[in-house]
Enzyme design. Structure first.
Site, PDB file in Angstrom:
ATOM      1  N   SER A 141       0.874  -1.174   0.000  1.00  0.00           N
ATOM      2  CA  SER A 141       0.000   0.000   0.000  1.00  0.00           C
ATOM      3  C   SER A 141       0.906   1.218   0.000  1.00  0.00           C
ATOM      4  O   SER A 141       2.085   1.121   0.347  1.00  0.00           O
ATOM      5  CB  SER A 141      -0.869   0.006   1.265  1.00  0.00           C
ATOM      6  OG  SER A 141      -1.478   1.263   1.465  1.00  0.00           O
ATOM      7  N   TYR A 158      -2.141  -1.335  10.365  1.00  0.00           N
ATOM      8  CA  TYR A 158      -2.093  -1.417   8.898  1.00  0.00           C
ATOM      9  C   TYR A 158      -0.775  -0.850   8.373  1.00  0.00           C
ATOM     10  O   TYR A 158      -0.105  -1.455   7.542  1.00  0.00           O
ATOM     11  CB  TYR A 158      -3.292  -0.639   8.335  1.00  0.00           C
ATOM     12  CG  TYR A 158      -3.516  -0.801   6.851  1.00  0.00           C
ATOM     13  CD1 TYR A 158      -4.309  -1.843   6.361  1.00  0.00           C
ATOM     14  CD2 TYR A 158      -2.969   0.086   5.927  1.00  0.00           C
ATOM     15  CE1 TYR A 158      -4.549  -1.986   5.003  1.00  0.00           C
ATOM     16  CE2 TYR A 158      -3.198  -0.055   4.574  1.00  0.00           C
ATOM     17  CZ  TYR A 158      -3.992  -1.090   4.110  1.00  0.00           C
ATOM     18  OH  TYR A 158      -4.224  -1.233   2.755  1.00  0.00           O
TER      19      TYR A 158
END
Ligand code: NAD
Length: 256
Positions: free
Chosen positions: A138, A151
């Protein structure tokens, strides 16, 4: 281009994983789908592209199930040539409020699963002299956002794992690279749009604009199709010496 090769895409019953599975299927690869929810729909979408499709429902937080999935893929198609580590979840909260069990789940599914699948798939790739490991990290593998501790930690970890895997196999035909998307409008992000609309009492459309405006200069979502095309590039001959990169497709997010 990928006829005779087999791709295992984790978390491919939805969103980005399904987009990548379809892009690889369109190049002729056999596909092993994984993930929860509806299986028949995604399987049919991939099969419609002419690919042979199998499914394994391994829970990516469980190493023994990951091992069973890699063995199943080899049983079905011979071996895994392309491994796409994509399964992932999100939870949003400040560090002091972050539920420890959500931390553990995100680290397990978003990061440790990539380690387990990689270590289990590598030997057959090394023996064959060709392999592709693509980690869907990401933009949060490169920069941080508030309230995404687990995350961001997991995705930075995945970028690190990508580099080590690439280095250890640098003299072989096995490459490992990461894809770093910005916002992609999948169920994972739709939940964040919905939460924004609810907490701020605004429409879904305004919440979407706000979400993009905070981070993504292009003001547009990256699509699963675009990410699939990047995965295909990594699998192409032109990708033979692309090793250990973390390539963002983020509308300029990390350039700021
Ligand atoms: P999604 O929710 O549409 O899909 C997630 C997939 O993972 C689904 O198939 C789901 O069933 C599967 N999954 C979840 N937990 C699992 C588990 N324990 N075991 C097996 N499968 C499991 O989400 P998405 O947006 O397509 O996300 C895919 C990946 O892309 C994730 O790693 C996510 O972090 C990453 N990503 C997404 C965005 C975005 O904006 N959507 C941006 C950057 C990175």
């Amino acid at each position: 281009m990928l006829k005779g090769k087999t791709a295992l895409v984790t978390g491919s019953t939805s969103g980005i994983g399904l987009g990548i599975a379809k892009a690889l299927a369109a190049q002729g690869a056999n596909i092993v789908i994984n993930g929860f929810g509806d299986v028949d729909g995604p399987k049919a979408e991939v099969a419609a592209l002419g690919a042979k499709v199998a499914y394994h429902g391994a829970d990516m937080s469980k190493p023994a199930e990951i091992e069973a999935m890699i063995a199943y893929a080899a049983e079905q198609f011979g071996r895994v040539d392309i491994l796409v580590n994509n399964a992932g979840i999100q939870h949003v909260a400040r560090v002091e409020n972050f539920p420890p069990e959500r931390w553990d789940a995100i680290i397990a599914i978003n990061m440790s699963s990539a380690f387990h699948a990689t270590r289990l798939a590598l030997p057959a790739m090394q023996a064959a002299g060709w392999g592709r490991i693509i980690n869907v990290a990401s933009v949060h593998g490169l920069v941080a956002s508030a309230e995404k501790a687990a995350y961001v930690a997991a995705k930075h970890g995945v970028v690190g794992l990508t580099k080590v895997t690439a280095l250890e196999n640098a003299t072989t035909g096995v490459t490992c690279n990461a894809i770093c998307p910005g916002w992609v409008l999948t169920p994972l992000v739709q939940k964040q749009v919905d939460a924004k609309a609810a907490t701020q009492g605004i429409s879904n459309e305004d919440a979407t604009k706000l979400l993009l405006g905070e981070k993504e200069p292009s003001m547009q979502f990256t699509t699963p199709e675009e990410l699939g095309a990047l995965a295909v590039f990594f699998c192409s001959p032109a990708g033979n010496n692309v090793r250990g990169v973390a390539w963002n497709m983020d509308g300029g997010w990390a350039a700021q």
